[in-house]
Enzyme design. Structure first.
Site, PDB file in Angstrom:
ATOM      1  CG  HIS A   1       0.364   6.983   5.640  1.00 54.69           C
ATOM      2  ND1 HIS A   1       1.498   7.502   6.230  1.00 54.69           N
ATOM      3  CD2 HIS A   1       0.605   5.662   5.460  1.00 54.69           C
ATOM      4  CE1 HIS A   1       2.385   6.513   6.417  1.00 54.69           C
ATOM      5  NE2 HIS A   1       1.865   5.391   5.962  1.00 54.69           N
TER       6      HIS A   1
ATOM      7  CG  HIS B   1      -0.641   1.555   7.658  1.00 54.70           C
ATOM      8  ND1 HIS B   1       0.300   1.039   8.530  1.00 54.70           N
ATOM      9  CD2 HIS B   1       0.041   2.338   6.798  1.00 54.70           C
ATOM     10  CE1 HIS B   1       1.493   1.515   8.198  1.00 54.70           C
ATOM     11  NE2 HIS B   1       1.369   2.296   7.143  1.00 54.70           N
ATOM     12  CD  GLU B   2      -1.284   2.802   2.958  1.00 56.38           C
ATOM     13  OE1 GLU B   2      -0.919   3.988   2.861  1.00 56.38           O
ATOM     14  OE2 GLU B   2      -0.475   1.863   3.048  1.00 56.38           O
TER      15      GLU B   2
ATOM     16  N   GLY C   1       0.835  -1.191   0.000  1.00 51.98           N
ATOM     17  CA  GLY C   1       0.000   0.000   0.000  1.00 51.98           C
ATOM     18  C   GLY C   1       0.871   1.244   0.000  1.00 51.98           C
TER      19      GLY C   1
ATOM     20  CB  CYS D   1       5.254   2.320   7.802  1.00 53.94           C
ATOM     21  SG  CYS D   1       4.775   3.812   6.933  1.00 53.94           S
ATOM     22  CG  LEU D   2       6.500   1.116   1.700  1.00 53.78           C
ATOM     23  CD1 LEU D   2       5.825   1.447   0.380  1.00 53.78           C
ATOM     24  CD2 LEU D   2       7.630   0.109   1.495  1.00 53.78           C
TER      25      LEU D   2
ATOM     26  CD  GLN E   1       3.453   5.884   2.736  1.00 56.08           C
ATOM     27  OE1 GLN E   1       2.522   5.317   2.192  1.00 56.08           O
ATOM     28  NE2 GLN E   1       4.367   5.244   3.444  1.00 56.08           N
TER      29      GLN E   1
HETATM   30 ZN    ZN Z   1       2.714   3.534   6.146  1.00 54.63          ZN
END
Ligand code: ZN
Length: 186
Positions: free
Chosen positions: A140, A136-137, A46, A94-95, A51
């Site tokens: 963000h 989670h997204e 995702g 998380c990226l 990000q």
């Molecule tokens: Zn993340």
């Protein structure tokens, strides 16, 4: 299409509240193309537009298992409309916080309202990984990170580590290449 740089904590842009999409135009399609390319290259399951430094409420996702065909999904202006009182625990990553995984407790079942690339509205009933990933997204898009749910002690340790790495100008992504992809939620 282009692979964009993924922001890493403590980058302050990760704390921005993103703006809703009002025009479903070519620029949006181009953004989504770049997001998918960046997400698949990471690899992650995702990604949120912030990000890659774009404060707009756009989420890309692909929860297909490793050897299954790709199943790209786009969620625009996503918001939770319902959450279960029952919760579940999932080890998240998380990226934007490479190489760090921690168990997070969230509602097990959620309903999410979102628009597709043409601006058409939908609602999805999600549980399991989809529920975790959507929450989670969506976080963000509101400037919230999964480390906000862990203990302050643990969070401070993670932040300290990444602040130090940023000061040294270290490429945290390089070290990240060898970690387990299953947990890179995005
Ligand atoms: Zn993340």
């Amino acid at each position: 299409m282009a692979i964009r740089d993924i922001l890493i904590i403590p980058d302050k842009r990760l704390r921005l509240v993103s703006e809703p999409i009002k025009t479903f135009d070519k620029a949006l399609h181009a953004l989504v193309d770049d997001m998918f390319e960046t997400m698949y290259a990471a690899p992650g399951i995702g990604l949120d537009a912030i990000q890659i430094g774009v404060p707009q409420r756009v989420i890309t996702m692909d929860l297909a298992k490793k050897d299954d065909p790709k199943a790209p999904q786009v969620f625009i202006n996503a918001e939770l409309t319902w959450k279960s009182s029952e919760s579940s625990v999932y080890e998240e990553g998380c990226l934007s916080i490479p190489e760090y995984y921690e168990e997070v407790e969230r509602p097990a079942h959620v309903k999410v309202k979102y628009a597709d690339l043409d601006g058409k509205e939908h609602e999805v009933d999600a549980d399991d990984l989809l529920a975790t990933c959507l929450q989670h997204e969506i976080d963000h898009t509101n400037g919230v990170l999964f480390i906000d749910y862990i203990s302050k002690l643990k969070r401070d340790m993670v932040l300290k580590r990444f602040k130090k790495a940023a000061k040294r100008g270290e490429n945290t992504r390089a070290a990240y290449e060898n970690s387990t992809p299953e947990h890179r939620i995005g």
